[in-house]
Design a protein around this motif. Structure first.
Motif, PDB file in Angstrom:
ATOM      1  N   PRO A  53       0.918  -1.563  -0.039  1.00  0.00           N
ATOM      2  CA  PRO A  53       0.105   0.336  -0.060  1.00  0.00           C
ATOM      3  C   PRO A  53       0.630   1.837  -0.365  1.00  0.00           C
ATOM      4  O   PRO A  53      -0.312   2.617  -0.540  1.00  0.00           O
ATOM      5  CB  PRO A  53      -1.048  -0.266   1.404  1.00  0.00           C
ATOM      6  N   PHE A  54       2.086   0.981   0.616  1.00  0.00           N
ATOM      7  CA  PHE A  54       2.638   2.913  -0.084  1.00  0.00           C
ATOM      8  C   PHE A  54       3.575   2.602  -1.024  1.00  0.00           C
ATOM      9  O   PHE A  54       4.536   3.450  -0.413  1.00  0.00           O
ATOM     10  CB  PHE A  54       4.115   2.086   1.872  1.00  0.00           C
ATOM     11  N   CYS A  55       3.641   1.781  -1.969  1.00  0.00           N
ATOM     12  CA  CYS A  55       5.276   2.156  -2.540  1.00  0.00           C
ATOM     13  C   CYS A  55       4.441   2.803  -3.790  1.00  0.00           C
ATOM     14  O   CYS A  55       2.794   2.980  -4.122  1.00  0.00           O
ATOM     15  CB  CYS A  55       4.998   0.339  -3.077  1.00  0.00           C
ATOM     16  N   ASP A  56       5.327   3.339  -4.364  1.00  0.00           N
ATOM     17  CA  ASP A  56       5.030   4.478  -5.391  1.00  0.00           C
ATOM     18  C   ASP A  56       6.234   3.696  -6.516  1.00  0.00           C
ATOM     19  O   ASP A  56       7.385   4.102  -6.922  1.00  0.00           O
ATOM     20  CB  ASP A  56       6.074   5.697  -4.997  1.00  0.00           C
ATOM     21  N   PHE A  57       5.042   3.033  -7.430  1.00  0.00           N
ATOM     22  CA  PHE A  57       5.858   2.419  -8.248  1.00  0.00           C
ATOM     23  C   PHE A  57       6.287   3.478  -9.433  1.00  0.00           C
ATOM     24  O   PHE A  57       7.501   2.893 -10.077  1.00  0.00           O
ATOM     25  CB  PHE A  57       4.885   1.523  -9.034  1.00  0.00           C
ATOM     26  N   ALA A  58       6.533   4.798  -9.369  1.00  0.00           N
ATOM     27  CA  ALA A  58       6.745   5.342 -10.704  1.00  0.00           C
ATOM     28  C   ALA A  58       8.120   6.151 -10.346  1.00  0.00           C
ATOM     29  O   ALA A  58       9.047   5.814 -10.770  1.00  0.00           O
ATOM     30  CB  ALA A  58       5.996   7.118 -10.397  1.00  0.00           C
ATOM     31  N   VAL A  59       8.867   5.851  -9.211  1.00  0.00           N
ATOM     32  CA  VAL A  59      10.193   5.429  -8.948  1.00  0.00           C
ATOM     33  C   VAL A  59      10.893   4.539  -9.275  1.00  0.00           C
ATOM     34  O   VAL A  59      12.689   4.763  -9.958  1.00  0.00           O
ATOM     35  CB  VAL A  59      10.391   5.683  -7.311  1.00  0.00           C
ATOM     36  N   PHE A  60      10.128   3.287 -10.438  1.00  0.00           N
ATOM     37  CA  PHE A  60      10.791   2.058 -11.071  1.00  0.00           C
ATOM     38  C   PHE A  60      11.013   2.455 -12.603  1.00  0.00           C
ATOM     39  O   PHE A  60      11.797   2.288 -13.316  1.00  0.00           O
ATOM     40  CB  PHE A  60       9.727   0.825 -11.026  1.00  0.00           C
ATOM     41  N   ASN A  61      10.710   4.154 -13.013  1.00  0.00           N
ATOM     42  CA  ASN A  61       9.747   4.240 -14.435  1.00  0.00           C
ATOM     43  C   ASN A  61      11.844   4.881 -14.341  1.00  0.00           C
ATOM     44  O   ASN A  61      12.549   5.519 -13.796  1.00  0.00           O
ATOM     45  CB  ASN A  61       9.001   5.197 -14.610  1.00  0.00           C
ATOM     46  N   GLY A  62      12.974   4.576 -15.601  1.00  0.00           N
ATOM     47  CA  GLY A  62      13.906   4.960 -16.100  1.00  0.00           C
ATOM     48  C   GLY A  62      15.339   4.560 -15.350  1.00  0.00           C
ATOM     49  O   GLY A  62      15.814   4.997 -15.616  1.00  0.00           O
ATOM     50  N   LEU A  63      14.906   3.721 -14.826  1.00  0.00           N
ATOM     51  CA  LEU A  63      15.945   2.959 -14.258  1.00  0.00           C
ATOM     52  C   LEU A  63      16.957   2.074 -15.403  1.00  0.00           C
ATOM     53  O   LEU A  63      16.878   1.551 -15.936  1.00  0.00           O
ATOM     54  CB  LEU A  63      15.642   2.039 -13.292  1.00  0.00           C
ATOM     55  N   SER A  64      17.992   2.419 -14.479  1.00  0.00           N
ATOM     56  CA  SER A  64      19.090   2.000 -15.996  1.00  0.00           C
ATOM     57  C   SER A  64      19.675   0.628 -15.574  1.00  0.00           C
ATOM     58  O   SER A  64      19.007  -0.229 -14.180  1.00  0.00           O
ATOM     59  CB  SER A  64      20.741   2.358 -15.431  1.00  0.00           C
ATOM     60  N   THR A  65      20.165  -0.081 -16.312  1.00  0.00           N
ATOM     61  CA  THR A  65      20.931  -1.937 -15.908  1.00  0.00           C
ATOM     62  C   THR A  65      21.485  -1.636 -14.517  1.00  0.00           C
ATOM     63  O   THR A  65      21.178  -2.940 -14.319  1.00  0.00           O
ATOM     64  CB  THR A  65      21.352  -2.080 -17.670  1.00  0.00           C
ATOM     65  N   SER A  66      22.196  -0.755 -14.360  1.00  0.00           N
ATOM     66  CA  SER A  66      23.098  -0.984 -13.593  1.00  0.00           C
ATOM     67  C   SER A  66      21.954  -1.192 -12.370  1.00  0.00           C
ATOM     68  O   SER A  66      22.201  -1.839 -11.387  1.00  0.00           O
ATOM     69  CB  SER A  66      24.079   0.167 -13.466  1.00  0.00           C
ATOM     70  N   ASN A  67      20.819   0.105 -11.998  1.00  0.00           N
ATOM     71  CA  ASN A  67      19.989   0.115 -10.979  1.00  0.00           C
ATOM     72  C   ASN A  67      19.635  -1.072 -10.822  1.00  0.00           C
ATOM     73  O   ASN A  67      19.879  -1.455  -9.742  1.00  0.00           O
ATOM     74  CB  ASN A  67      19.074   0.965 -11.058  1.00  0.00           C
ATOM     75  N   TRP A  68      18.758  -1.966 -11.954  1.00  0.00           N
ATOM     76  CA  TRP A  68      18.926  -3.151 -11.330  1.00  0.00           C
ATOM     77  C   TRP A  68      19.370  -4.472 -11.815  1.00  0.00           C
ATOM     78  O   TRP A  68      18.683  -5.443 -10.204  1.00  0.00           O
ATOM     79  CB  TRP A  68      17.633  -3.968 -12.781  1.00  0.00           C
ATOM     80  N   ILE A  69      20.603  -4.467 -11.577  1.00  0.00           N
ATOM     81  CA  ILE A  69      21.750  -5.369 -11.340  1.00  0.00           C
ATOM     82  C   ILE A  69      21.780  -5.496  -9.754  1.00  0.00           C
ATOM     83  O   ILE A  69      21.821  -6.517  -8.916  1.00  0.00           O
ATOM     84  CB  ILE A  69      22.308  -4.831 -12.188  1.00  0.00           C
ATOM     85  N   TYR A  70      21.167  -4.331  -9.355  1.00  0.00           N
ATOM     86  CA  TYR A  70      22.075  -3.610  -7.873  1.00  0.00           C
ATOM     87  C   TYR A  70      21.119  -3.843  -7.031  1.00  0.00           C
ATOM     88  O   TYR A  70      20.725  -4.639  -6.006  1.00  0.00           O
ATOM     89  CB  TYR A  70      22.507  -2.514  -7.239  1.00  0.00           C
ATOM     90  N   ILE A  71      19.533  -3.970  -7.765  1.00  0.00           N
ATOM     91  CA  ILE A  71      18.367  -3.678  -6.664  1.00  0.00           C
ATOM     92  C   ILE A  71      18.056  -5.606  -6.591  1.00  0.00           C
ATOM     93  O   ILE A  71      17.818  -5.777  -5.631  1.00  0.00           O
ATOM     94  CB  ILE A  71      16.864  -3.155  -8.102  1.00  0.00           C
ATOM     95  N   VAL A  72      17.978  -6.337  -7.985  1.00  0.00           N
ATOM     96  CA  VAL A  72      18.935  -7.863  -7.967  1.00  0.00           C
ATOM     97  C   VAL A  72      18.988  -8.799  -6.709  1.00  0.00           C
ATOM     98  O   VAL A  72      19.040  -9.734  -6.688  1.00  0.00           O
ATOM     99  CB  VAL A  72      18.332  -8.226  -9.293  1.00  0.00           C
ATOM    100  N   GLY A  73      20.173  -7.918  -7.147  1.00  0.00           N
ATOM    101  CA  GLY A  73      21.080  -8.560  -5.833  1.00  0.00           C
ATOM    102  C   GLY A  73      20.824  -7.997  -4.634  1.00  0.00           C
ATOM    103  O   GLY A  73      20.947  -9.169  -3.539  1.00  0.00           O
TER     104      GLY A  73
END
Length: 289
Positions: free
Chosen positions: A194-214
């Motif tokens: 209920p508290f998540c703002d999914f707009a923050v995921f827009n425009g993330l780089s591949t590097s960002n996603w690697i760190y997130i998945v990690g």
């Protein structure tokens, strides 16, 4: 001593020591990061649970499931508050305050478990408080507004929740580490959705996603499996001592990779905290009667 359990906990703490470095490179706020971590960890742990055949031999207990849910609430709040602190303070300062958790375990034991507070424990608590003041900076204690902006309260709340996680997790003995941890991360998904703002995921780089998945697969799924699998086989004092691997790795990474350079007073504060905690949790020789 259980060598396998010691090795697992040491590896878990060493990996967790890099969480601050990963966090600041994800590019998303604390709540959303913990939410994604919980999703990845839940999927990872469920898959491992089935692949290892653990689902066939799981010993379910309503009491332990409820205890695990409570532990999960504390665990998720611990993550959110820790990542909020990383947004405001350096990794080294945050981790130093966060590792006040063993002192809080000592205090909670005195308040709620009727354990006797020793002179050594009381002295360690006072010295840790002085160390916290030196780390954050005396000037930040002049007003609540300054203190809040420093990230001190977030780190302190994280330490409190971590201590509660340690205490509640020790009450669970029969659930497997896989089921225990994925129940906790599933609780995190429900809590934070209920508290998540999914707009923050827009425009993330591949590097960002690697760190997130990690952070999701490694720092959450793998590390917490090792953590909960090992602590039930080790005495409390040894668990507390081995958690020092985490801050040592974190501070070294902060200094080497992020060029953190503590002031003299901050360095003194760090020594006060870790010296007092180690003095408190170290094993003591029994005096022959």
């Amino acid at each position: 001593m259980n060598v396998a359990a010691i090795t697992k906990l040491s590896i878990a703490m060493a990996i967790f020591g890099s969480i601050g470095f990963f966090t600041i490179h994800t590019g998303i706020p604390a709540v959303e990061l913990v939410f994604v971590r919980c999703i990845f960890a839940t999927l990872f742990l469920c898959a491992m649970w089935f692949l290892t055949g653990g689902h066939k031999t799981e010993a379910w207990s309503k009491k332990e499931v409820l205890q695990t849910c409570l532990c999960g609430i504390f665990l998720v709040l611990n993550w959110v508050f820790l990542f909020k602190a990383f947004e405001e303070m350096s990794i080294s300062i945050t981790i130093s305050i966060y590792n006040l958790a063993p002192i809080f375990v000592l205090i909670f034991g005195t308040l709620f478990l009727k354990e006797k507070m020793t002179i050594q424990g009381l002295l360690a608590t006072v010295v840790c408080f002085i160390g916290s003041v030196l780390i954050v900076g005396i000037e930040n204690f002049q007003s609540i507004h300054q203190l809040m902006n420093s990230g001190f309260f977030w780190a302190l709340l994280s330490a409190l929740c971590y201590a509660l996680t340690m205490i509640t997790s020790k009450t669970v003995q029969n659930l497997s580490p896989y089921s225990m941890t994925f129940i906790q991360t599933a609780i995190g998904i429900i809590m934070l959705l209920p508290f998540c703002d999914f707009a923050v995921f827009n425009g993330l780089s591949t590097s960002n996603w690697i760190y997130i998945v990690g952070t999701g697969l490694i720092h959450t799924g793998f590390v917490y499996y090792l953590f909960f699998d090992s602590i039930r086989s080790l005495p409390t004092f040894l668990v507390s001592v081995l958690t020092f691997v985490d801050p040592v790795v974190a501070i070294l990474l902060d200094i080497v990779l992020l060029s953190f350079s503590p002031t003299l007073l901050q360095a003194l504060g760090i020594l006060f905290i870790f010296g007092s905690i180690f003095y408190t949790v170290r094993p003591r020789k029994q005096v022959a009667g």
